[in-house]
Enzyme design. Sequence first.
Site, mmCIF file in Angstrom:
data_model
loop_
_atom_site.group_PDB
_atom_site.id
_atom_site.type_symbol
_atom_site.label_atom_id
_atom_site.label_comp_id
_atom_site.label_asym_id
_atom_site.label_seq_id
_atom_site.Cartn_x
_atom_site.Cartn_y
_atom_site.Cartn_z
ATOM 1 N N HIS A 90 -10.636 -4.821 2.326
ATOM 2 C CA HIS A 90 -10.091 -4.400 3.617
ATOM 3 C C HIS A 90 -11.237 -4.106 4.567
ATOM 4 O O HIS A 90 -12.196 -3.415 4.205
ATOM 5 C CB HIS A 90 -9.224 -3.148 3.486
ATOM 6 C CG HIS A 90 -8.700 -2.675 4.809
ATOM 7 N ND1 HIS A 90 -7.586 -3.231 5.405
ATOM 8 C CD2 HIS A 90 -9.163 -1.748 5.679
ATOM 9 C CE1 HIS A 90 -7.382 -2.645 6.567
ATOM 10 N NE2 HIS A 90 -8.317 -1.752 6.763
ATOM 11 N N ASP A 169 4.306 4.194 6.706
ATOM 12 C CA ASP A 169 3.082 3.877 7.431
ATOM 13 C C ASP A 169 3.378 3.056 8.681
ATOM 14 O O ASP A 169 2.805 3.295 9.738
ATOM 15 C CB ASP A 169 2.100 3.106 6.542
ATOM 16 C CG ASP A 169 0.882 2.657 7.335
ATOM 17 O OD1 ASP A 169 0.119 3.529 7.791
ATOM 18 O OD2 ASP A 169 0.718 1.442 7.554
ATOM 19 N N ARG A 176 1.213 6.867 16.126
ATOM 20 C CA ARG A 176 -0.166 7.287 16.368
ATOM 21 C C ARG A 176 -0.772 6.529 17.536
ATOM 22 O O ARG A 176 -1.553 7.078 18.324
ATOM 23 C CB ARG A 176 -1.022 7.067 15.119
ATOM 24 C CG ARG A 176 -0.761 8.067 14.005
ATOM 25 C CD ARG A 176 -1.335 7.591 12.684
ATOM 26 N NE ARG A 176 -2.739 7.249 12.804
ATOM 27 C CZ ARG A 176 -3.324 6.249 12.146
ATOM 28 N NH1 ARG A 176 -2.642 5.477 11.329
ATOM 29 N NH2 ARG A 176 -4.610 6.021 12.302
ATOM 30 N N SER A 191 -3.246 5.572 5.854
ATOM 31 C CA SER A 191 -2.591 4.362 6.350
ATOM 32 C C SER A 191 -3.126 3.126 5.635
ATOM 33 O O SER A 191 -2.365 2.307 5.104
ATOM 34 C CB SER A 191 -2.818 4.235 7.861
ATOM 35 O OG SER A 191 -2.354 2.986 8.341
ATOM 36 N N LYS A 195 -1.061 1.140 1.946
ATOM 37 C CA LYS A 195 -0.668 -0.284 1.890
ATOM 38 C C LYS A 195 -1.417 -1.018 0.788
ATOM 39 O O LYS A 195 -0.832 -1.844 0.063
ATOM 40 C CB LYS A 195 -0.929 -0.960 3.243
ATOM 41 C CG LYS A 195 -0.005 -0.491 4.359
ATOM 42 C CD LYS A 195 -0.214 -1.282 5.631
ATOM 43 C CE LYS A 195 -1.574 -1.080 6.233
ATOM 44 N NZ LYS A 195 -1.598 -0.353 7.490
#
Length: 431
Positions: A90, A169, A176, A191, A195
């Site tokens: 990620h 999320d 947000r 967050s 995931k």
Amino acid sequence: MRMGDGMGFAAVDIIRAKRDGGRLSDEQIDWVVDAYTKGVVADEQMSALAMAILLRGMDAAEIARWTGAMIASGERLDLSSVAAPTVDKHSTGGVGDKITLPLTPLVAACGGAVPQLSGRGLGHTGGTLDKLESIPGWRAALSNDEFIRQLGEVGAVICQAGEGLAPADRKLYALRDVTGTVEAIPLIASSIMSKKIAEGTGALVLDVKVGTGAFMKSLDQARELAATMVELGKAHGVTTVALLTDMSTPLGLAIGNAVEVQESLDVLAGGGPADIVELTLALAREMLSAAGITGIDPADALRDGRAMDKWRQMIAAQGGDPDARLAVASETEVVRAPHAGTVAAVDAMGIGLAAWRLGAGRARKEDPVSAAAGVVLHKRPGDRVSEGDVLAELRTDEASRIPAALSDARGSFTIAESAPSLGPLVIERVA
């Protein structure tokens, strides 16, 4: 205490507790995340709690519990049927960050299975799915069964997350974005990690960007976020490591959608810009190590064509034509050097904004993006230039977009008399 949803909690009491610097109990966290997902806690109440978290913070146990509650709001994929070790990557997002495209098939070619759930771009940062959708026929939406089957058969899949993964999320992320609470590190970390953990991967490598074009502008911020996410991964049984990498200068030469796909193909063909190759290999080595795969050098898989073969297989499996011609913009404009010297800096944020103005990105989630639009750099920091040399090329299908983009792009280049001192691309490792 006022009651809420029959569980003995009221949102306002939880808000007050965090507002006053208190620690939320496991039961409070479980209740408020579940109740918000179900619509029992209103948006304005969760907005107030998010602001309290931004200002007051959370300790490691609170963040771990919050992440667990986000995961529990939906399904958790079971990848146990996949024979190869699963490992994902990620990135916190940047400009020209197309690393997922060559990296996913590269790691698969070396024996890993990469379940890459990706997103779309917003603002100056590009989205992996937007880039891949510039390939004719390619589709981002896969069912869970299709996702797991392709992961087992090809070893590589890049697609959008299903509606069932961490729905809390998805709801909180949108909130947000409009309440000035995006920067809260506990909420960023939970967050991302909710995931990634829900997708079922066994190992995870994080690329945390630092610099002008990154979400995290300072090294201390990036280090805190990386450490928080690494601990979250470990707390949930996922082998996790992070690299802090520089995002002051755009990655590679191409910023956009089709142009970034083309640059990724150059890397998979054994060429491409040195920084893209360096970061792709650094992350690939971390991913293979985290997955327990040893004795394989991913550089070999770039050289001998195995990574390109896996790319073609992955694209075709999702309906794409790996031989299709990519979109080319109808309008171009160049940015020229105003005087001779050395390129001292190319501001990632400015170039990202220029690409966005040309149509490569979106201002709102529902906006379309142009496959052909973007910026192609001709010069990078350290390059010598003469007056009038081309610094960058702007591409778009709408000429009206050029003037504003040209202003951003021109302002992104700093030309000085002496060469800049360039720092490392990979700044440090957090494990």
